[in-house]
Design a protein around this motif. Structure first.
Motif, mmCIF file in Angstrom:
data_model
loop_
_atom_site.group_PDB
_atom_site.id
_atom_site.type_symbol
_atom_site.label_atom_id
_atom_site.label_comp_id
_atom_site.label_asym_id
_atom_site.label_seq_id
_atom_site.Cartn_x
_atom_site.Cartn_y
_atom_site.Cartn_z
ATOM 1 N N ILE A 44 -7.747 1.282 3.320
ATOM 2 C CA ILE A 44 -7.330 1.188 1.907
ATOM 3 C C ILE A 44 -5.828 1.472 1.750
ATOM 4 O O ILE A 44 -5.156 0.913 0.883
ATOM 5 N N CYS A 45 -5.285 2.322 2.616
ATOM 6 C CA CYS A 45 -3.873 2.733 2.505
ATOM 7 C C CYS A 45 -2.920 1.559 2.708
ATOM 8 O O CYS A 45 -1.817 1.540 2.179
ATOM 9 N N LEU A 46 -3.365 0.591 3.507
ATOM 10 C CA LEU A 46 -2.470 -0.513 3.846
ATOM 11 C C LEU A 46 -2.281 -1.484 2.689
ATOM 12 O O LEU A 46 -1.231 -2.099 2.549
ATOM 13 N N GLY A 51 0.818 -1.209 0.000
ATOM 14 C CA GLY A 51 0.000 0.000 0.000
ATOM 15 C C GLY A 51 0.851 1.258 0.000
ATOM 16 O O GLY A 51 1.940 1.294 -0.571
ATOM 17 N N CYS A 52 0.356 2.299 0.660
ATOM 18 C CA CYS A 52 1.087 3.567 0.727
ATOM 19 C C CYS A 52 2.341 3.387 1.587
ATOM 20 O O CYS A 52 2.256 2.895 2.711
ATOM 21 N N PRO A 53 3.501 3.782 1.094
ATOM 22 C CA PRO A 53 4.728 3.573 1.872
ATOM 23 C C PRO A 53 4.752 4.362 3.179
ATOM 24 O O PRO A 53 5.486 4.024 4.105
ATOM 25 N N ARG A 92 0.308 11.737 -4.155
ATOM 26 C CA ARG A 92 -0.017 10.316 -4.185
ATOM 27 C C ARG A 92 -0.591 9.935 -2.825
ATOM 28 O O ARG A 92 0.123 9.437 -1.953
ATOM 29 N N CYS A 93 -1.880 10.220 -2.640
ATOM 30 C CA CYS A 93 -2.504 9.968 -1.334
ATOM 31 C C CYS A 93 -3.987 9.711 -1.537
ATOM 32 O O CYS A 93 -4.666 10.433 -2.265
ATOM 33 N N TRP A 94 -4.497 8.687 -0.851
ATOM 34 C CA TRP A 94 -5.915 8.341 -0.982
ATOM 35 C C TRP A 94 -6.834 9.451 -0.508
ATOM 36 O O TRP A 94 -8.002 9.495 -0.885
HETATM 37 FE FE1 SF4 Z 1 -0.702 7.296 2.660
HETATM 38 FE FE2 SF4 Z 1 -2.448 9.266 2.311
HETATM 39 FE FE3 SF4 Z 1 -3.206 6.975 3.392
HETATM 40 FE FE4 SF4 Z 1 -1.659 8.592 4.775
HETATM 41 S S1 SF4 Z 1 -3.747 8.970 4.104
HETATM 42 S S2 SF4 Z 1 -1.389 6.421 4.583
HETATM 43 S S3 SF4 Z 1 -0.384 9.411 3.121
HETATM 44 S S4 SF4 Z 1 -2.480 7.305 1.316
#
Ligand code: SF4
Ligand code: MG
Length: 331
Positions: free
Chosen positions: A296-298, A283-285, A314-316
């Motif tokens: 969803i980020c994971l 997912g999101c680093p 690049r962010c949900w």
């Molecule tokens: Fe990554 Fe944005 Fe989710 Fe934070 S909110 S974990 S930055 S996608």
């Protein structure tokens, strides 16, 4: 807008005994002619590997595994060794962090400057000498005729970095890539070197990529900024976008970590540390450090959403559906 360099979906990995380290995981950006583009992020985020890939100096066990790096009309990843050497000598030059490692201690400054010219130009010996003097003058070194005959140890740290810049300029490149060019220097000298770089960029209309972990340097120098994290660009925009309307929680964290009066920020102030890039997170680093992380980020890498023209993150949180769900106004 007129890009002089285009990087498309660049991926660079290191194949180590513990697995593939995905240091750069699909990075795309353009360098416009005549601009200073900043790349900012903590160490290990992929900044240096990105520019080393451009310069074709990734050493085994690392290699560029995919992508395209276009300088004018040529793809630097698909050229003969000879042509790459030509481009690196004449068109794209790099300034490294530590002048001591880029200067040869047993050669005079003059011979190092002239060596660079000799390899790539047809200038005669006396023309090379004249140009070496002019270059030292351009980087504001006094008594250049005398200085040419001296060795690196006879120069202070700041002066050595000026010499390194002069060598980078020797063949009048279009693009200068500076990787943390002032990190090894004290604050006053750092300021002088940055002013010099900016001055050269203006007067000689160079395009510059400036890598730094210091947002104060970005604010002072750059028109556009890429924020890197975990081998990816997580936000890109103008300096104003990044400083006044940051969209990515990592960028917000970096800005909050900046001391208000003194701009010498150390970026470690965000709790936690960047992810290991052997088997990077699906997912999101930034998820393990993000206070706004959602389910969803994971599991899903966020898309690169455009907030407005030229400003992307690049962010949900920027996903229209997520915005609606969170009750944000969709603008
Ligand atoms: Fe990554 Fe944005 Fe989710 Fe934070 S909110 S974990 S930055 S996608
Ligand atoms: Mg680095």
């Amino acid at each position: 807008m007129n890009p002089i360099l285009q990087v498309n979906q660049l991926k660079t990995s290191f194949f180590t005994s513990s697995g593939e380290v995905e240091a750069v995981r699909g990075v795309s950006f353009e360098l416009q002619s005549g601009e200073i583009l900043g790349i900012v992020g903590e160490s290990g985020c992929g900044k240096s590997v990105t520019v080393k890939s451009i310069m074709n100096i990734i050493k085994p066990p690392g290699r560029v595994v995919a992508g395209e790096i276009k300088y004018k009309d040529e793809d630097l990843l698909n050229l003969s060794k000879h042509r790459i050497r030509e481009i690196k000598g004449n068109d794209i030059a790099m300034i490294f962090q530590d002048p001591m490692t880029s200067l040869n201690p047993v050669l005079t400054i003059g011979s190092q400057l002239m060596e660079t010219m000799k390899a790539h130009t047809k200038l005669s010996k006396s023309e090379r000498e004249q140009r070496a003097i002019a270059l030292l003058r351009a980087v504001q070194i006094n008594s250049p005729e005398l200085r040419l005959k001296q060795y690196p140890h006879e120069f202070s740290g700041g002066m050595r970095q000026r010499v390194v810049i002069a060598i980078a300029l020797a063949n009048d490149p279009d693009i200068l890539i500076a990787d943390e060019p002032t990190t090894a220097l004290d604050v006053t000298i750092q300021d002088q070197i940055l002013k010099l770089l900016k001055d050269l960029q203006k007067k000689q209309s160079k395009s510059v990529i400036l890598i730094t972990h210091d947002l104060g340097v970005v604010a002072q120098m750059c028109q556009r900024v890429l924020v890197m994290y975990g081998g990816l660009i997580v936000e890109s925009g103008t300096r104003e976008d990044i400083f006044y309307a940051p969209k990515h929680p990592y960028t917000v964290g970096l800005l909050n970590a900046m001391p208000k009066l003194d701009s010498k920020a150390r970026l470690e102030a965000i709790p936690g540390s960047p992810p290991a890039l052997v088997n990077p997170p699906k997912g999101c680093p930034f998820a393990s450090r993000c206070q706004q992380a959602m389910k969803i980020c994971l599991n899903h890498l966020p898309h690169f959403y455009e907030d407005h023209e030229g400003h992307k993150a690049r962010c949900w949180l920027l996903d229209p559906q997520v915005k609606k769900m969170k009750g944000y106004e969709d603008q």
